[in-house]
Design a protein around this motif. Structure first.
Motif, PDB file in Angstrom:
ATOM      1  N   ARG A 141       0.640  -1.025   0.176  1.00 43.11           N
ATOM      2  CA  ARG A 141      -0.067  -0.055   0.149  1.00 43.11           C
ATOM      3  C   ARG A 141       0.946   1.536   0.114  1.00 43.11           C
ATOM      4  NH1 ARG A 141      -4.418  -0.577   5.141  1.00 43.11           N
ATOM      5  NH2 ARG A 141      -2.327  -1.996   5.306  1.00 43.11           N
ATOM      6  N   LYS A 142       1.232   1.163   0.680  1.00 44.81           N
ATOM      7  CA  LYS A 142       2.851   2.037   0.880  1.00 44.81           C
ATOM      8  C   LYS A 142       3.232   2.706  -0.524  1.00 44.81           C
ATOM      9  CE  LYS A 142       6.439   4.569   3.890  1.00 44.81           C
ATOM     10  NZ  LYS A 142       6.699   4.366   5.234  1.00 44.81           N
ATOM     11  N   SER A 143       3.825   1.779  -1.163  1.00 46.18           N
ATOM     12  CA  SER A 143       4.750   1.767  -2.735  1.00 46.18           C
ATOM     13  C   SER A 143       3.853   2.661  -3.565  1.00 46.18           C
ATOM     14  CB  SER A 143       5.070   0.318  -3.094  1.00 46.18           C
ATOM     15  OG  SER A 143       4.028  -0.475  -3.649  1.00 46.18           O
ATOM     16  N   LEU A 144       2.192   2.136  -3.753  1.00 50.30           N
ATOM     17  CA  LEU A 144       1.350   2.803  -4.333  1.00 50.30           C
ATOM     18  C   LEU A 144       0.475   4.114  -3.720  1.00 50.30           C
ATOM     19  CD1 LEU A 144      -1.049  -1.023  -4.315  1.00 50.30           C
ATOM     20  CD2 LEU A 144       1.403   0.377  -6.711  1.00 50.30           C
ATOM     21  N   LEU A 145       0.859   4.740  -2.518  1.00 53.84           N
ATOM     22  CA  LEU A 145       0.608   5.768  -2.587  1.00 53.84           C
ATOM     23  C   LEU A 145       0.776   6.714  -3.943  1.00 53.84           C
ATOM     24  CD1 LEU A 145       1.121   5.675   1.082  1.00 53.84           C
ATOM     25  CD2 LEU A 145      -1.408   5.973  -0.138  1.00 53.84           C
ATOM     26  N   PRO A 146       1.877   7.560  -3.627  1.00 51.27           N
ATOM     27  CA  PRO A 146       2.363   8.059  -4.653  1.00 51.27           C
ATOM     28  C   PRO A 146       1.429   8.047  -6.073  1.00 51.27           C
ATOM     29  CG  PRO A 146       4.121   7.137  -4.608  1.00 51.27           C
ATOM     30  CD  PRO A 146       3.205   6.090  -4.122  1.00 51.27           C
ATOM     31  N   ALA A 147       1.331   7.362  -6.627  1.00 56.35           N
ATOM     32  CA  ALA A 147       0.474   7.497  -8.146  1.00 56.35           C
ATOM     33  C   ALA A 147      -1.450   7.802  -7.418  1.00 56.35           C
ATOM     34  CB  ALA A 147       0.083   5.540  -8.869  1.00 56.35           C
ATOM     35  N   LEU A 148      -1.357   6.790  -5.919  1.00 51.11           N
ATOM     36  CA  LEU A 148      -3.286   7.406  -5.744  1.00 51.11           C
ATOM     37  C   LEU A 148      -3.247   8.995  -5.065  1.00 51.11           C
ATOM     38  CD1 LEU A 148      -5.227   6.188  -4.812  1.00 51.11           C
ATOM     39  CD2 LEU A 148      -4.830   5.626  -2.044  1.00 51.11           C
ATOM     40  N   LEU A 149      -1.810   9.362  -4.566  1.00 49.32           N
ATOM     41  CA  LEU A 149      -2.443  10.951  -4.071  1.00 49.32           C
ATOM     42  C   LEU A 149      -2.480  11.677  -5.912  1.00 49.32           C
ATOM     43  CD1 LEU A 149       0.840  10.986  -1.924  1.00 49.32           C
ATOM     44  CD2 LEU A 149      -1.563  11.789  -1.316  1.00 49.32           C
ATOM     45  N   TYR A 150      -1.804  11.524  -6.765  1.00 54.72           N
ATOM     46  CA  TYR A 150      -2.016  12.070  -8.155  1.00 54.72           C
ATOM     47  C   TYR A 150      -3.317  11.281  -8.676  1.00 54.72           C
ATOM     48  CZ  TYR A 150       1.582  14.977 -10.231  1.00 54.72           C
ATOM     49  OH  TYR A 150       1.748  16.282  -9.809  1.00 54.72           O
ATOM     50  N   PRO A 196       8.858  15.267  -6.954  1.00 59.42           N
ATOM     51  CA  PRO A 196       9.044  14.087  -6.548  1.00 59.42           C
ATOM     52  C   PRO A 196       7.816  13.093  -6.846  1.00 59.42           C
ATOM     53  CG  PRO A 196      10.166  16.031  -5.417  1.00 59.42           C
ATOM     54  CD  PRO A 196       8.907  16.566  -5.984  1.00 59.42           C
ATOM     55  N   ILE A 197       6.984  13.558  -6.215  1.00 60.90           N
ATOM     56  CA  ILE A 197       5.414  12.571  -6.114  1.00 60.90           C
ATOM     57  C   ILE A 197       5.582  12.143  -7.308  1.00 60.90           C
ATOM     58  CG2 ILE A 197       3.150  11.838  -5.070  1.00 60.90           C
ATOM     59  CD1 ILE A 197       5.506  12.438  -2.475  1.00 60.90           C
ATOM     60  N   ARG A 198       5.548  13.324  -8.665  1.00 62.13           N
ATOM     61  CA  ARG A 198       5.017  12.845  -9.932  1.00 62.13           C
ATOM     62  C   ARG A 198       5.995  11.942 -10.244  1.00 62.13           C
ATOM     63  NH1 ARG A 198       5.489  14.100 -14.433  1.00 62.13           N
ATOM     64  NH2 ARG A 198       7.875  15.357 -13.933  1.00 62.13           N
ATOM     65  N   GLU A 199       7.146  12.110 -10.484  1.00 62.46           N
ATOM     66  CA  GLU A 199       7.582  11.111 -11.297  1.00 62.46           C
ATOM     67  C   GLU A 199       7.308   9.922 -10.521  1.00 62.46           C
ATOM     68  OE1 GLU A 199      11.158  12.442 -10.214  1.00 62.46           O
ATOM     69  OE2 GLU A 199      11.517  14.505 -11.574  1.00 62.46           O
ATOM     70  N   ALA A 200       7.161   9.606  -8.406  1.00 62.75           N
ATOM     71  CA  ALA A 200       7.174   8.324  -8.187  1.00 62.75           C
ATOM     72  C   ALA A 200       5.615   7.548  -8.753  1.00 62.75           C
ATOM     73  CB  ALA A 200       6.723   8.569  -6.684  1.00 62.75           C
ATOM     74  N   ALA A 201       5.154   9.225  -9.167  1.00 61.63           N
ATOM     75  CA  ALA A 201       3.568   7.873  -9.833  1.00 61.63           C
ATOM     76  C   ALA A 201       4.253   7.397 -10.540  1.00 61.63           C
ATOM     77  CB  ALA A 201       2.335   8.900  -9.801  1.00 61.63           C
ATOM     78  N   ALA A 202       4.772   7.796 -11.748  1.00 62.66           N
ATOM     79  CA  ALA A 202       4.813   7.682 -13.002  1.00 62.66           C
ATOM     80  C   ALA A 202       5.408   6.354 -12.962  1.00 62.66           C
ATOM     81  CB  ALA A 202       5.581   8.603 -13.992  1.00 62.66           C
ATOM     82  N   LEU A 203       6.146   6.105 -12.096  1.00 64.61           N
ATOM     83  CA  LEU A 203       7.230   4.865 -12.174  1.00 64.61           C
ATOM     84  C   LEU A 203       5.873   3.870 -11.242  1.00 64.61           C
ATOM     85  CD1 LEU A 203      10.378   5.662 -10.082  1.00 64.61           C
ATOM     86  CD2 LEU A 203       9.636   4.799 -12.454  1.00 64.61           C
ATOM     87  N   VAL A 204       5.439   4.127 -10.792  1.00 69.83           N
ATOM     88  CA  VAL A 204       4.093   3.133 -10.120  1.00 69.83           C
ATOM     89  C   VAL A 204       3.166   2.394 -11.047  1.00 69.83           C
ATOM     90  CG1 VAL A 204       1.782   2.658  -8.516  1.00 69.83           C
ATOM     91  CG2 VAL A 204       4.175   4.340  -7.449  1.00 69.83           C
ATOM     92  N   ARG A 205       2.910   3.759 -12.107  1.00 68.24           N
ATOM     93  CA  ARG A 205       2.182   3.588 -12.815  1.00 68.24           C
ATOM     94  C   ARG A 205       2.094   2.769 -14.603  1.00 68.24           C
ATOM     95  NH1 ARG A 205       0.330   8.587 -12.374  1.00 68.24           N
ATOM     96  NH2 ARG A 205       1.531   9.067 -13.798  1.00 68.24           N
ATOM     97  N   GLN A 206       3.554   2.814 -14.104  1.00 69.61           N
ATOM     98  CA  GLN A 206       4.768   1.934 -15.623  1.00 69.61           C
ATOM     99  C   GLN A 206       4.627   0.532 -14.983  1.00 69.61           C
ATOM    100  OE1 GLN A 206       8.717   4.326 -16.156  1.00 69.61           O
ATOM    101  NE2 GLN A 206       7.447   5.814 -16.534  1.00 69.61           N
ATOM    102  N   TYR A 207       5.450   0.216 -13.380  1.00 65.35           N
ATOM    103  CA  TYR A 207       4.781  -1.104 -12.909  1.00 65.35           C
ATOM    104  C   TYR A 207       4.201  -1.910 -13.003  1.00 65.35           C
ATOM    105  CZ  TYR A 207       6.057  -4.668  -9.587  1.00 65.35           C
ATOM    106  OH  TYR A 207       6.420  -6.450  -9.166  1.00 65.35           O
ATOM    107  N   LEU A 208       3.305  -1.124 -12.470  1.00 69.28           N
ATOM    108  CA  LEU A 208       1.465  -1.794 -12.944  1.00 69.28           C
ATOM    109  C   LEU A 208       1.457  -2.121 -14.341  1.00 69.28           C
ATOM    110  CD1 LEU A 208      -0.760  -0.328  -9.882  1.00 69.28           C
ATOM    111  CD2 LEU A 208       1.293  -1.924  -9.753  1.00 69.28           C
ATOM    112  N   GLN A 209       1.516  -1.661 -15.188  1.00 65.78           N
ATOM    113  CA  GLN A 209       1.071  -1.839 -16.663  1.00 65.78           C
ATOM    114  C   GLN A 209       2.400  -3.151 -17.252  1.00 65.78           C
ATOM    115  OE1 GLN A 209       2.096   1.628 -19.552  1.00 65.78           O
ATOM    116  NE2 GLN A 209       0.373   1.240 -21.091  1.00 65.78           N
ATOM    117  N   GLN A 210       3.621  -2.597 -16.770  1.00 69.76           N
ATOM    118  CA  GLN A 210       4.681  -3.580 -17.242  1.00 69.76           C
ATOM    119  C   GLN A 210       4.027  -4.802 -16.513  1.00 69.76           C
ATOM    120  OE1 GLN A 210       8.519  -2.870 -15.698  1.00 69.76           O
ATOM    121  NE2 GLN A 210       8.757  -4.501 -15.541  1.00 69.76           N
TER     122      GLN A 210
END
Length: 614
Positions: free
Chosen positions: A295-304, A377-391
């Motif tokens: 849940r913590k690793s997904l929070l940046p994308a959720l905040l965005y 930094p949160i925006r960049e982390a959110a983008a990485l979350v979305r990329q990992y989930l898509q991958q």
């Protein structure tokens, strides 16, 4: 360990004798069932015998024994009217499948054979002698001189007559032979009647947290555990507490997957790593996936995400359900010091729903600031979350998402971030699961899919520690040079790995033994497989408190399960006792370890929880 000790004792006892004879069942070999008649039930349940076979088989043997004043044969049992038309060869096949070598006895027999002593088997049994020989050979006893079976000679051990016949046939004097068996009446008193010395194999010790249920399959699982080598106390508890639970859950997942052809089975890290290993052991031809999210690793994308009421509620559910300061909330969300509000020490109660106004406004303001320049930094982390989930392919196809479970929060976050519905499959759940997700997309294995009871949640942090991967949590994601997005794993202290590794070894040993046994054709009943673990949570022995109490678990922080200080420290500082008890994640064990008196700690804890709920 325990097995090598028994082997050594047999070797010492047999040293003065030229020949050693062994009992067969429950001595040289063990059946993977609790009672011999469970084999008949298995034949019926797997279609190897018609409905009603078990009761008819028991009745036929009883009648055959009443009809003859000697040991009966299998042929005479099958000649009874109840079994007319039944094939005894099927029972013989089942016996061979159910029998396995008793490890310490096999080791002893091999050592005795190696030093030149003559070895025999003597058995009271209705099976033909050639079947007993086949069973023994299949279990590794291919070096015995001869086998003496009561059905072949019409006399039994318990009368002493089969022992005297053995002496007559082999030419040994009684003083030259040691008999090794497990039954006081047949193997000690019967041998003594023929003048033969005996060594009794100790009876199986009952498992501390497993009770006979009357269910032949559940009881067979307990019998199977007792055959396994006892490498360590932790391994033995792994086989008892986790082995049947993991095997049964894996079987349920397999059945769920078969109902949805083409569905991917995705296990969530870290909680489901051991369950995934058991699943792949039982179903080696099936592909599974492992998703490293928290849940913590997904929070940046959720905040965005746009922060409407639904997303805000999801954000609150992603936070620990505890009383936290505003500063602690910022830290959990991964926000640096510039996000800290002026009143950083103000307490927010995240346990209640709906959120109070102040907590709601705090979360909305933090999410809004993340979308400003300060939140880059949160925006960049959110983008990485979305990329990992898509991958990971979570945005298409039918996916069975496997988690330990409570309220389905991780599933809901993943659905929000991918825009794709998922099918959650949980070990257990609480009442929130079906308040937030439709029942057809969120199913729990234990307790009939209903919310788990008090004692499950009292032990859930410990269970999660037992089955989780031995690594740190997923704290975020990074992009590799080749463009792939990979998880970033947090720090992890391996100091307690020895206990957990032994526990997991016992779990996997049980899973392998189950897979290799004929029992694997059936499914362990979900209603009983969790009972041993719940009994330990509720009424632990001192051995398990000492073994597991010092373990640390992650539950909105890092806490020990049950490791109180000496009582003198609490007498000097009562507030310290209250704090340590509050932080303990196995409170029944904490009280028992601290107080040390025979008190009903489970009832005390249940009363405390009831009072808190008022």
């Amino acid at each position: 360990m325990e097995h090598s000790s028994l082997t050594d004792r047999i070797l010492r006892a047999a040293a003065p004798f030229g020949a050693v004879a062994f009992d067969v069942f429950d001595t040289l070999v063990k059946r993977c069932c609790a009672r011999p008649t469970d084999l008949f039930r298995w034949m019926e349940r797997t279609g190897r015998a018609p409905e009603g076979f078990c009761e008819n088989r028991i009745r036929a043997e009883r009648q055959a024994r009443a009809r003859h004043d000697r040991e009966v044969t299998l042929a005479e049992i099958y000649a009874e009217p109840e079994l007319r038309g039944a094939d005894p060869a099927r029972e013989c096949q089942a016996e061979r499948a159910f029998c396995t070598a008793n490890p310490p006895l096999l080791a002893a027999a091999r050592a005795l054979h190696a030093r030149g002593q003559k070895l025999y088997a003597v058995s009271d049994m209705y099976l033909p002698a050639e079947e007993i020989r086949a069973i023994l050979t299949g279990c590794g006893y291919d070096f015995l001189e001869n086998v003496f079976v009561s059905s072949e000679f019409g006399v039994q051990k318990r009368s002493g007559k089969l022992f005297r016949l053995f002496l007559h046939e082999t030419g040994y004097r009684a003083a030259d032979v040691l008999f090794v068996g497990d039954d006081l009446r047949a193997d000690r008193i019967g041998a003594a009647a023929a003048g033969i010395r005996s060594f009794l194999v100790p009876a199986r010790r009952p498992l501390p947290y497993t009770e006979r249920t009357g269910d032949d399959l559940a009881d067979a699982a307990a019998a199977l555990q007792q055959i396994l080598p006892k490498d360590s106390p932790a391994a033995a508890r792994g086989a008892e507490l986790l082995g049947p639970l993991a095997v049964s859950f894996a079987g349920w997942l397999h059945a769920q997957r078969q109902q949805l052809p083409g569905a991917r089975l995705v296990f969530l890290a870290r909680d489901m790593e051991l369950i995934r290993r058991v699943y792949e052991m039982l179903y080696p031809g099936e592909q599974t996936d492992y998703l490293r999210v928290s849940r913590k690793s997904l929070l940046p994308a959720l905040l965005y995400r746009p922060m409407d009421d639904g997303t805000l509620a999801l954000l609150a559910d992603a936070l620990p359900r505890q009383r936290l300061t505003r500063g602690q909330i910022c830290e959990y969300l991964g926000l640096d010091a510039k996000f800290l509000p002026a009143d950083a020490q103000q307490i927010c109660d995240l346990r209640t729903r709906p959120l109070d106004r102040a907590t709601r406004e705090l979360l909305l303001s933090l999410a809004a600031r993340c979308k400003t320049a300060a939140g880059e930094p949160i925006r960049e982390a959110a983008a990485l979350v979305r990329q990992y989930l898509q991958q990971s392919g979570l945005d298409h196809g039918q996916i069975l998402l496997v988690d330990i479970g409570s309220g389905g929060t991780t599933q809901r976050i993943l659905e929000e971030l991918t825009g794709h519905p998922l099918d959650g499959r949980y070990l257990a759940c609480d009442s929130r699961l079906h308040e937030q997700l439709p029942a057809q997309r969120a199913r729990a294995f234990l307790f009939g899919g209903n919310p788990a009871p008090l004692w499950y949640w009292a032990g859930q942090p410990m269970l999660e520690r037992f089955v989780s991967e031995l690594c740190g949590p997923t704290v975020g994601y990074a992009r590799e040079d080749d463009g792939r997005t990979v998880p970033r794993i947090g720090r992890y202290d391996p100091a307690q790995d020895e206990v957990i590794l032994a526990l997991r070894k016992g779990t996997l040993a049980f899973a392998k033994a189950w897979k290799d046994s004929p029992l694997s054709e059936l499914t362990l009943p979900a209603q009983t497989v969790c009972d041993p673990f719940l009994r330990m949570v509720r009424c632990p022995r001192s051995e398990e408190i000492a073994l597991f109490g010092p373990l640390t678990v992650e539950d909105g922080g890092s806490w020990q399960l049950a490791a109180p200080r000496k009582i003198t420290a609490y007498l000097r500082r009562p507030a310290l006792a209250a704090r340590d008890f509050r932080n303990s994640r196995w409170k029944v064990a904490f009280m028992k370890q601290l107080i040390g008196l025979p008190l009903p700690y489970d009832r005390i804890y249940a009363a405390m929880k009831q009072k808190q709920g008022r």
